[in-house]
Design a protein around this motif. Structure first.
Motif, PDB file in Angstrom:
ATOM      1  N   LEU A 107       0.797  -1.211   0.000  1.00 43.57           N
ATOM      2  CA  LEU A 107       0.000   0.000   0.000  1.00 43.57           C
ATOM      3  C   LEU A 107       0.838   1.274   0.000  1.00 43.57           C
ATOM      4  N   HIS A 108       2.097   1.179   0.385  1.00 43.06           N
ATOM      5  CA  HIS A 108       2.926   2.374   0.464  1.00 43.06           C
ATOM      6  C   HIS A 108       3.227   2.893  -0.933  1.00 43.06           C
ATOM      7  N   HIS A 109       3.056   4.181  -1.102  1.00 40.43           N
ATOM      8  CA  HIS A 109       3.313   4.798  -2.404  1.00 40.43           C
ATOM      9  C   HIS A 109       4.565   5.666  -2.287  1.00 40.43           C
ATOM     10  N   GLY A 110       5.680   5.138  -2.690  1.00 38.39           N
ATOM     11  CA  GLY A 110       6.938   5.860  -2.613  1.00 38.39           C
ATOM     12  C   GLY A 110       7.117   6.802  -3.785  1.00 38.39           C
ATOM     13  N   TRP A 111       8.273   7.424  -3.827  1.00 37.07           N
ATOM     14  CA  TRP A 111       8.560   8.382  -4.881  1.00 37.07           C
ATOM     15  C   TRP A 111       8.660   7.733  -6.251  1.00 37.07           C
ATOM     16  N   ALA A 112       8.878   6.444  -6.325  1.00 39.31           N
ATOM     17  CA  ALA A 112       9.020   5.775  -7.616  1.00 39.31           C
ATOM     18  C   ALA A 112       7.746   5.842  -8.455  1.00 39.31           C
ATOM     19  N   ASP A 113       6.600   6.058  -7.821  1.00 35.39           N
ATOM     20  CA  ASP A 113       5.330   6.138  -8.545  1.00 35.39           C
ATOM     21  C   ASP A 113       5.108   7.492  -9.225  1.00 35.39           C
ATOM     22  N   TYR A 114       5.998   8.434  -8.976  1.00 38.33           N
ATOM     23  CA  TYR A 114       5.825   9.793  -9.487  1.00 38.33           C
ATOM     24  C   TYR A 114       6.935  10.127 -10.470  1.00 38.33           C
ATOM     25  N   ASP A 115       6.586  10.870 -11.516  1.00 39.88           N
ATOM     26  CA  ASP A 115       7.525  11.195 -12.581  1.00 39.88           C
ATOM     27  C   ASP A 115       8.356  12.412 -12.187  1.00 39.88           C
ATOM     28  N   GLN A 116       9.537  12.151 -11.643  1.00 40.02           N
ATOM     29  CA  GLN A 116      10.384  13.228 -11.147  1.00 40.02           C
ATOM     30  C   GLN A 116      11.108  13.978 -12.267  1.00 40.02           C
ATOM     31  N   THR A 117      10.877  13.574 -13.508  1.00 41.69           N
ATOM     32  CA  THR A 117      11.433  14.316 -14.643  1.00 41.69           C
ATOM     33  C   THR A 117      10.479  15.416 -15.091  1.00 41.69           C
ATOM     34  N   LYS A 118       9.296  15.473 -14.484  1.00 47.37           N
ATOM     35  CA  LYS A 118       8.285  16.466 -14.877  1.00 47.37           C
ATOM     36  C   LYS A 118       7.807  17.284 -13.681  1.00 47.37           C
ATOM     37  N   PRO A 119       8.701  18.088 -13.076  1.00 49.90           N
ATOM     38  CA  PRO A 119       8.239  18.914 -11.955  1.00 49.90           C
ATOM     39  C   PRO A 119       7.196  19.918 -12.428  1.00 49.90           C
ATOM     40  N   THR A 120       6.171  20.075 -11.637  1.00 53.44           N
ATOM     41  CA  THR A 120       5.075  20.977 -11.962  1.00 53.44           C
ATOM     42  C   THR A 120       5.032  22.063 -10.893  1.00 53.44           C
ATOM     43  N   ASP A 121       5.112  23.314 -11.306  1.00 55.91           N
ATOM     44  CA  ASP A 121       5.136  24.455 -10.390  1.00 55.91           C
ATOM     45  C   ASP A 121       3.858  25.248 -10.642  1.00 55.91           C
ATOM     46  N   PHE A 122       2.982  25.311  -9.652  1.00 55.34           N
ATOM     47  CA  PHE A 122       1.696  25.987  -9.851  1.00 55.34           C
ATOM     48  C   PHE A 122       1.143  26.499  -8.526  1.00 55.34           C
ATOM     49  N   LYS A 123       0.259  27.470  -8.618  1.00 57.75           N
ATOM     50  CA  LYS A 123      -0.463  27.976  -7.450  1.00 57.75           C
ATOM     51  C   LYS A 123      -1.879  27.447  -7.510  1.00 57.75           C
ATOM     52  N   ALA A 124      -2.405  27.108  -6.348  1.00 58.24           N
ATOM     53  CA  ALA A 124      -3.785  26.623  -6.293  1.00 58.24           C
ATOM     54  C   ALA A 124      -4.361  26.879  -4.904  1.00 58.24           C
ATOM     55  N   LYS A 125      -5.669  26.994  -4.883  1.00 57.82           N
ATOM     56  CA  LYS A 125      -6.387  27.161  -3.618  1.00 57.82           C
ATOM     57  C   LYS A 125      -6.743  25.786  -3.076  1.00 57.82           C
ATOM     58  N   ILE A 126      -6.552  25.602  -1.782  1.00 59.61           N
ATOM     59  CA  ILE A 126      -6.912  24.343  -1.134  1.00 59.61           C
ATOM     60  C   ILE A 126      -8.437  24.221  -1.130  1.00 59.61           C
ATOM     61  N   GLU A 127      -8.941  23.200  -1.807  1.00 60.06           N
ATOM     62  CA  GLU A 127     -10.379  22.933  -1.840  1.00 60.06           C
ATOM     63  C   GLU A 127     -10.800  22.070  -0.654  1.00 60.06           C
ATOM     64  N   ASP A 128      -9.906  21.172  -0.251  1.00 58.21           N
ATOM     65  CA  ASP A 128     -10.164  20.282   0.884  1.00 58.21           C
ATOM     66  C   ASP A 128      -8.818  19.818   1.408  1.00 58.21           C
ATOM     67  N   LEU A 129      -8.734  19.581   2.715  1.00 58.29           N
ATOM     68  CA  LEU A 129      -7.479  19.164   3.326  1.00 58.29           C
ATOM     69  C   LEU A 129      -7.740  18.043   4.316  1.00 58.29           C
ATOM     70  N   THR A 130      -6.951  16.990   4.236  1.00 54.54           N
ATOM     71  CA  THR A 130      -6.968  15.909   5.218  1.00 54.54           C
ATOM     72  C   THR A 130      -5.627  15.966   5.920  1.00 54.54           C
ATOM     73  N   TYR A 131      -5.634  16.463   7.160  1.00 53.95           N
ATOM     74  CA  TYR A 131      -4.398  16.650   7.915  1.00 53.95           C
ATOM     75  C   TYR A 131      -4.260  15.519   8.914  1.00 53.95           C
ATOM     76  N   GLU A 132      -3.808  14.367   8.399  1.00 57.86           N
ATOM     77  CA  GLU A 132      -3.612  13.188   9.239  1.00 57.86           C
ATOM     78  C   GLU A 132      -2.593  12.276   8.571  1.00 57.86           C
ATOM     79  N   ASN A 133      -2.101  11.324   9.337  1.00 57.02           N
ATOM     80  CA  ASN A 133      -1.153  10.341   8.805  1.00 57.02           C
ATOM     81  C   ASN A 133      -1.886   9.282   8.012  1.00 57.02           C
ATOM     82  N   PRO A 134      -1.283   8.634   7.048  1.00 60.03           N
ATOM     83  CA  PRO A 134       0.152   8.603   6.823  1.00 60.03           C
ATOM     84  C   PRO A 134       0.689   9.805   6.049  1.00 60.03           C
TER      85      PRO A 134
END
Length: 117
Positions: free
Chosen positions: A22-49
């Motif tokens: 179930l753990h989703h490490g950095w390997a699942d994300y394309d680190q060759t395509k950094p995306t820099d953007f501004k956005a408004k938080i629509e919803d936030l879940t502030y809990e672990n993991p």
């Protein structure tokens, strides 16, 4: 008694293995395509993991995985700083297969930068 230990050990290993999948490490994300953007938080879940922010990116609701709560707080962030309605800048990597999912490398709240990795 030895059989009980062996069965207990086998169960413990199965439980640990199930969470590893179930753990989703950095390997699942394309680190060759950094995306820099501004956005408004629509919803936030502030809990672990991981803290999860739902934002509009390219007119679609996108989930951005942030750091675990302990890492967020050790870097000076708390839930009030990134609550719903707050506009923040993200530097994030898109998931390789999930269309509307990213993982944040860093975020900017106001003029302050927070490294999340």
């Amino acid at each position: 008694m030895a059989r009980f230990k062996n069965v207990s050990l086998a169960i413990a290993l199965l439980i640990c293995a199930s969470f590893t999948v179930l753990h989703h490490g950095w390997a699942d994300y394309d680190q060759t395509k950094p995306t820099d953007f501004k956005a408004k938080i629509e919803d936030l879940t502030y809990e672990n993991p991981h803290v999860l922010a739902k934002v509009k990116y390219n007119k679609e609701l996108t989930t951005v995985y942030l750091a675990p709560v302990s890492r967020m707080e050790s870097r000076g962030l708390n839930a009030d700083m990134i609550k719903k309605g707050t506009t923040i800048r993200f530097v994030a990597y898109p998931h390789k297969t999930e269309k509307n999912e990213m993982r944040a490398e860093r975020i900017f709240v106001g003029n302050d930068k927070y490294e999340l990795r």
